[in-house]
Enzyme design. Structure first.
Site, PDB file in Angstrom:
ATOM      1  N   HIS A  19     -25.679  -7.991 101.359  1.00 54.82           N
ATOM      2  CA  HIS A  19     -25.691  -9.297 100.738  1.00 54.82           C
ATOM      3  C   HIS A  19     -24.815 -10.109 101.034  1.00 54.82           C
ATOM      4  CE1 HIS A  19     -25.887 -12.483  97.646  1.00 54.82           C
ATOM      5  NE2 HIS A  19     -27.172 -12.145  97.448  1.00 54.82           N
ATOM      6  N   ASP A  22     -21.221  -2.613  96.037  1.00 52.49           N
ATOM      7  CA  ASP A  22     -21.820  -3.860  95.454  1.00 52.49           C
ATOM      8  C   ASP A  22     -23.121  -3.288  94.710  1.00 52.49           C
ATOM      9  OD1 ASP A  22     -23.737  -5.470  94.852  1.00 52.49           O
ATOM     10  OD2 ASP A  22     -23.611  -6.659  96.914  1.00 52.49           O
ATOM     11  N   GLN A  44     -27.649  -4.436  92.359  1.00 51.86           N
ATOM     12  CA  GLN A  44     -29.062  -4.171  92.406  1.00 51.86           C
ATOM     13  C   GLN A  44     -29.152  -2.781  91.690  1.00 51.86           C
ATOM     14  OE1 GLN A  44     -31.516  -5.957  92.723  1.00 51.86           O
ATOM     15  NE2 GLN A  44     -30.577  -7.869  93.800  1.00 51.86           N
ATOM     16  N   LYS A  49     -28.779  -9.656  86.113  1.00 48.38           N
ATOM     17  CA  LYS A  49     -29.659  -8.749  86.963  1.00 48.38           C
ATOM     18  C   LYS A  49     -29.825  -7.604  85.802  1.00 48.38           C
ATOM     19  CE  LYS A  49     -28.187 -10.068  91.572  1.00 48.38           C
ATOM     20  NZ  LYS A  49     -29.405 -11.028  92.057  1.00 48.38           N
ATOM     21  N   CYS A  86     -30.238 -14.034 100.799  1.00 41.70           N
ATOM     22  CA  CYS A  86     -28.953 -13.881 101.188  1.00 41.70           C
ATOM     23  C   CYS A  86     -28.655 -12.737 101.821  1.00 41.70           C
ATOM     24  CB  CYS A  86     -28.312 -13.941  99.847  1.00 41.70           C
ATOM     25  SG  CYS A  86     -28.559 -15.616  98.874  1.00 41.70           S
TER      26      CYS A  86
END
Ligand code: PMP
Length: 417
Positions: A134, A211, A214, A237, A375
């Site tokens: 991302h 990261d 998600q 999220k 993104c």
């Protein structure tokens, strides 16, 4: 492809129906239809437990946190710190001091990219990322490279959207200072083998930042088992408030980082001649934090824990399996991202219509999906598409939502093909 029998622990239809009732937004109709909210990779809807926790906090316990002598402020501080503890538990971190509460994943990565680079990166050093990142795990490192004279190195992905591990391994050299990798790609759904990547990097003495924007909402996360050194996530999220998230960092590494933003709350003492900085994690929490956000985040963690992340993962795998199977019947539709290990993200293009037109038609049928580059422009370039349509699943999605998506796609074919 998985079958229903492969998901013995998944949520039952009745349980999902009950969970849906926790989300007031789902009571609305859009264009006369129930909302099939399939934009969960972008952000998730909020259960009443989160909404109520924040509003109750504002109504009864709100004050500035830390350095408090009066009772109300002590209560607010305890509530804020309970958010930190909830995050520690959620991530299975050893030590609550390893949790820095920040605005979200973007801020967490910027903190590490900036501080770590200032402390540990010299001209000619390298930062290794992947082609599926991302923008928030690309641009902070580009800024850090510009500031330090380091070089950004990018590990490739293959045609299925899987990381080419051998290539990544070969790119870790004596000048590599950090490996920064996404756990689950928001554009492709690929689930990366973070544990293996950490082993490869650590064998060469290189730390790993993950990261987790998600992954955290969709599967159990144990940062100790993953073996990474930093893990970033966003509350919004994972059914929590926006504007709050966390960075987990291994204690010794966090302690070796210089401060990032300066201001109140991050200092030990300030004089014009010399300022000394506070211990972790407050060293990285300059200014008044998102106090109520931390309260909402704790409520979101409790909500997810009560359902069970394993069961949420199974449920979403089932939805992904249904949707992946169903869209094979749609003429001219190509799925982008067909990795063997995926989370609940289905990205695709259609030969008859631009992704934005697809999303517009779907909206009229009450189906909310995202169209764009998500993104992740380098991913779009890798697959030679300007954009994709992305349906992404959450715990409240149902078979009916998948059916609504597929029916909407049939309409797109009728209109444009
Ligand atoms: N990384 C990934 C993989 C993401 O999907 C996102 C959000 N789309 C981010 C980072 C950035 O998260 P936030 O905007 O909450 O900081």
């Amino acid at each position: 492809m998985s079958t229903a029998e492969s998901f013995p622990t998944r949520l039952t239809e009745l349980e999902v129906a009950r969970l849906r009732a926790d989300f007031p937004v789902l009571e609305q109709k859009f264009h006369g239809r129930p909302l099939a909210y399939l934009d969960n990779a972008n952000t998730t809807q909020k259960p009443r437990a989160v909404i109520d926790a924040e509003s109750h906090f504002y109504a009864t316990d709100y004050a500035g946190v830390h350095r408090a002598v009066y009772e109300l402020a002590e209560r607010a501080t305890r509530a804020y710190e309970a958010g930190r503890e909830a995050m520690r538990r959620f991530l299975h971190a050893r030590d609550v001091h390893e949790i820095v509460l920040l605005r979200g994943t973007t801020e967490a990565i910027n903190l590490v990219a900036s501080s770590f680079t200032r402390a540990h990166v010299a001209p000619g050093d390298e930062i290794l990322i992947t082609e599926m990142e991302h923008h928030s795990n690309i641009v902070p490192w580009q800024l850090a490279c510009e500031a330090s004279g380091a070089r950004l190195v990018v590990a490739p992905i293959d045609d299925r959207g899987e990381l080419v591990l051998d290539a990544l391994e070969g790119m870790i050299g004596p000048r590599t200072r950090m490996v920064a990798v996404v756990h689950v790609s928001n554009a492709l759904g690929t689930l990366n083998p973070v544990r293996e990547i950490a082993e490869i990097a650590h064998a060469r003495g290189v730390p790993v930042l993950v990261d987790g924007a998600q992954s955290a909402p969709h599967m159990p996360i144990d940062v100790q088992a993953l073996g990474c050194d930093f893990f970033a996530l966003s509350g919004h999220k994972m059914y929590g408030p926006s504007g709050i998230g966390a960075l987990w960092g291994r204690r010794e590494l966090l302690e070796a980082l210089p401060p990032w933003q300066g201001g109140g709350a991050m200092i030990e003492s300030v004089a014009f001649e010399k300022t000394t900085y506070g211990p972790i994690p407050s060293r990285f929490e300059a200014g008044t934090p998102n106090i109520a956000g931390a309260v909402g985040l704790a409520a979101a963690v409790e909500y997810l824990e009560a359902i069970g992340l394993e069961r949420i993962a199974s449920h979403e795998q089932q939805l992904l399996a249904w949707a992946t199977e169903a869209v094979r019947e749609i003429p001219g539709l190509t799925v982008i991202g067909t990795a063997a290990e995926k989370a609940g993200v289905l990205s695709f293009v259609m030969d008859c219509a631009h992704p934005h037109d697809v999303a517009t038609i779907l909206d009229r049928e009450g189906v909310a999906v995202r169209a764009g580059h998500h993104c992740a422009q380098p991913v779009m370039q890798r697959f030679g598409v300007p954009a994709t349509v992305r349906a992404s699943f959450g715990l409240y999605n149902t078979r009916e939502d998948v059916d609504a998506l597929v029916a909407g796609l049939r309409t797109v074919v009728e209109v444009f093909r």
